[in-house]
Design an enzyme around this catalytic site. Sequence first.
Site, short mmCIF file in Angstrom:
data_model
loop_
_atom_site.label_atom_id
_atom_site.label_comp_id
_atom_site.label_asym_id
_atom_site.label_seq_id
_atom_site.Cartn_x
_atom_site.Cartn_y
_atom_site.Cartn_z
N GLY A 135 19.08 -3.87 -39.80
CA GLY A 135 18.92 -3.07 -41.01
C GLY A 135 20.28 -3.01 -41.67
O GLY A 135 21.25 -2.52 -41.07
N GLY A 168 20.88 -1.73 -44.75
CA GLY A 168 20.80 -0.83 -45.89
C GLY A 168 22.00 0.10 -45.95
O GLY A 168 23.12 -0.29 -45.61
N ASN A 169 21.74 1.35 -46.37
CA ASN A 169 22.84 2.30 -46.55
C ASN A 169 23.60 2.58 -45.26
O ASN A 169 24.83 2.53 -45.23
CB ASN A 169 22.30 3.62 -47.13
CG ASN A 169 22.05 3.51 -48.62
OD1 ASN A 169 22.66 2.69 -49.30
ND2 ASN A 169 21.16 4.33 -49.12
N ASP A 195 19.07 -8.26 -41.74
CA ASP A 195 18.03 -7.59 -42.52
C ASP A 195 16.96 -8.62 -42.87
O ASP A 195 17.21 -9.83 -42.84
CB ASP A 195 18.60 -6.98 -43.81
CG ASP A 195 17.77 -5.79 -44.32
OD1 ASP A 195 18.24 -4.63 -44.17
OD2 ASP A 195 16.66 -6.02 -44.84
N ILE A 246 18.37 4.61 -34.68
CA ILE A 246 18.62 5.61 -35.72
C ILE A 246 17.37 5.86 -36.57
O ILE A 246 17.16 6.95 -37.10
CB ILE A 246 19.78 5.16 -36.63
CG1 ILE A 246 21.06 4.95 -35.82
CG2 ILE A 246 20.03 6.18 -37.74
CD1 ILE A 246 22.28 4.55 -36.66
N ARG A 255 26.78 18.45 -38.65
CA ARG A 255 26.44 19.29 -39.80
C ARG A 255 26.73 20.76 -39.49
O ARG A 255 27.34 21.48 -40.30
CB ARG A 255 24.96 19.10 -40.14
CG ARG A 255 24.72 17.75 -40.79
CD ARG A 255 23.25 17.40 -40.92
NE ARG A 255 23.07 16.27 -41.80
CZ ARG A 255 21.97 15.51 -41.82
NH1 ARG A 255 20.98 15.74 -41.00
NH2 ARG A 255 21.90 14.50 -42.67
N HIS A 276 14.66 15.68 -33.42
CA HIS A 276 15.35 15.56 -34.70
C HIS A 276 14.36 15.87 -35.80
O HIS A 276 13.72 15.01 -36.35
CB HIS A 276 15.90 14.13 -34.85
CG HIS A 276 16.67 13.94 -36.13
ND1 HIS A 276 17.72 14.73 -36.49
CD2 HIS A 276 16.55 13.03 -37.12
CE1 HIS A 276 18.22 14.31 -37.64
NE2 HIS A 276 17.51 13.28 -38.05
O1 TXD Z 1 19.83 11.15 -37.60
C1 TXD Z 1 19.16 10.16 -37.80
N1 TXD Z 1 18.60 9.51 -36.80
C2 TXD Z 1 18.95 9.67 -39.18
C3 TXD Z 1 17.93 8.68 -39.41
C4 TXD Z 1 19.71 10.15 -40.26
C5 TXD Z 1 19.54 9.64 -41.52
C6 TXD Z 1 18.58 8.57 -41.82
N2 TXD Z 1 17.77 8.21 -40.72
C7 TXD Z 1 16.83 7.10 -40.82
O2 TXD Z 1 17.55 5.87 -40.71
C8 TXD Z 1 16.08 6.96 -42.13
O3 TXD Z 1 15.02 7.86 -42.20
C9 TXD Z 1 15.62 5.51 -42.03
O4 TXD Z 1 14.46 5.41 -41.22
C10 TXD Z 1 16.78 4.81 -41.30
C11 TXD Z 1 17.66 3.94 -42.20
O5 TXD Z 1 18.22 4.69 -43.23
P1 TXD Z 1 19.01 3.97 -44.43
O6 TXD Z 1 19.47 5.03 -45.35
O7 TXD Z 1 19.98 2.97 -43.92
O8 TXD Z 1 17.78 3.20 -45.11
P2 TXD Z 1 17.79 1.91 -46.07
O9 TXD Z 1 19.03 1.87 -46.91
O10 TXD Z 1 16.47 1.87 -46.72
O11 TXD Z 1 17.92 0.68 -45.02
C12 TXD Z 1 16.89 0.31 -44.18
C13 TXD Z 1 16.91 -1.21 -44.12
C14 TXD Z 1 16.55 -1.89 -45.45
O12 TXD Z 1 17.63 -2.69 -45.90
C15 TXD Z 1 15.33 -2.74 -45.10
O13 TXD Z 1 15.27 -3.97 -45.79
C16 TXD Z 1 15.54 -2.94 -43.60
O14 TXD Z 1 15.97 -1.66 -43.14
N3 TXD Z 1 14.35 -3.41 -42.89
C17 TXD Z 1 14.42 -4.25 -41.83
N4 TXD Z 1 15.48 -4.78 -41.21
C18 TXD Z 1 15.25 -5.60 -40.18
N5 TXD Z 1 14.00 -5.89 -39.72
C19 TXD Z 1 12.91 -5.37 -40.31
N6 TXD Z 1 11.68 -5.65 -39.84
C20 TXD Z 1 13.10 -4.50 -41.42
N7 TXD Z 1 12.27 -3.81 -42.24
C21 TXD Z 1 13.03 -3.15 -43.13
#
Ligand code: TXD
Length: 313
Positions: free
Chosen positions: A13, A15-16, A37, A122, A155, A179
């Site tokens: 992943g 992403g952010n 990703d 995560i 936090r 969580h």
């Molecule tokens: O405390 C905690 N555990 C958390 C969890 C705190 C904050 C956010 N938390 C969770 O982390 C949030 O609810 C999400 O489930 C994840 C990821 O958060 P993020 O902000 O990084 O989300 P993004 O920016 O949407 O990135 C997720 C990426 C995105 O680029 C998708 O294209 C990718 O996941 N994605 C995949 N990557 C690899 N393989 C597969 N199958 C896939 N599907 C989507």
Amino acid sequence: MASTARRKIALIGAGNIGGTMAHMILEKDLGDVVLFDVVEGMPQGKALDLMEMRPTAHLDGTVLGTNDWQDCRAADLFIITAGIARKPGMSRDDLIATNSRIMTDVATHIREVAPQAQVIVISNPLDAMVTLCKNVTGFPKERVVGMAGALDTSRFRHFVAEELQVSVDNVTAFVLGGHGDTMVPLPRYCSVAGIPLDRLMSAERIEAIAQRTRMAGGEVVKLLKTGSAFYSPAACAVRMAESILRDRKWVVPCAAYLEGEYGVDGLYVGVPVTLGAGGVEKVHVIDLDDSERKAFQESVDHVRELVTSLSPA
Ligand code: TXD
């Protein structure tokens, strides 16, 4: 894990949180990063940008952006953020159907390309996703851990430090349980440079901070509107990674698989653990009073309900 070779850290992943972790791992020089990703071009673009930052930032580590699982082969550590994040009005539990499918796919690949790896999960809903990851990989409980308590604690510490106008370094805190909104901040175990919190703050202020901590994820989601918190989750996961990769043995609240501790059997729940080269090396069991035990039990019940609702992988 050999101690001399550079470590390979696969971020699943990009992403952010994934992108932010890649940056933090480079800055700490914990190892070389593979940023994976399913979206084509995005991990490659972030990796190229980070590689081009290195000369100016004086960094030696590398980042490889990829859509190919083979690039993750034999990674020492995986950190999984793959999935969708919350938008305003959504609870973490609303993500379960989509993220379960994604986690099953990810864990199946990890089992295949790196059967000896450690894994930090995560993705939300965290307690259910870390359970699914352990079930699908079949890895021992020591090697699959969830990041949540570290963030909830961070936090809480911030809110206390801000209110008392003291350094965040001086504030220690504990948050137990799942969580979610049922998490259990434990003010009784909080201190400021060793001074118990209740000597410095009224019971009402402590409860207000505990409540803000429970809702803190949603507070950020509401402000951002397009996603959820990422700087603080990234920092917490990277700290856990550092404790594992450098065998620091930091005690961190994590989602760990319990087998009898705290009266819980066969479930991931947030508890204080020692994180070292062996992964979750020890679960620390602390005394809970009646009201803390009741709140912890409610949180555990909620996690169990969520895990039971997981569709079979
Ligand atoms: O405390 C905690 N555990 C958390 C969890 C705190 C904050 C956010 N938390 C969770 O982390 C949030 O609810 C999400 O489930 C994840 C990821 O958060 P993020 O902000 O990084 O989300 P993004 O920016 O949407 O990135 C997720 C990426 C995105 O680029 C998708 O294209 C990718 O996941 N994605 C995949 N990557 C690899 N393989 C597969 N199958 C896939 N599907 C989507």
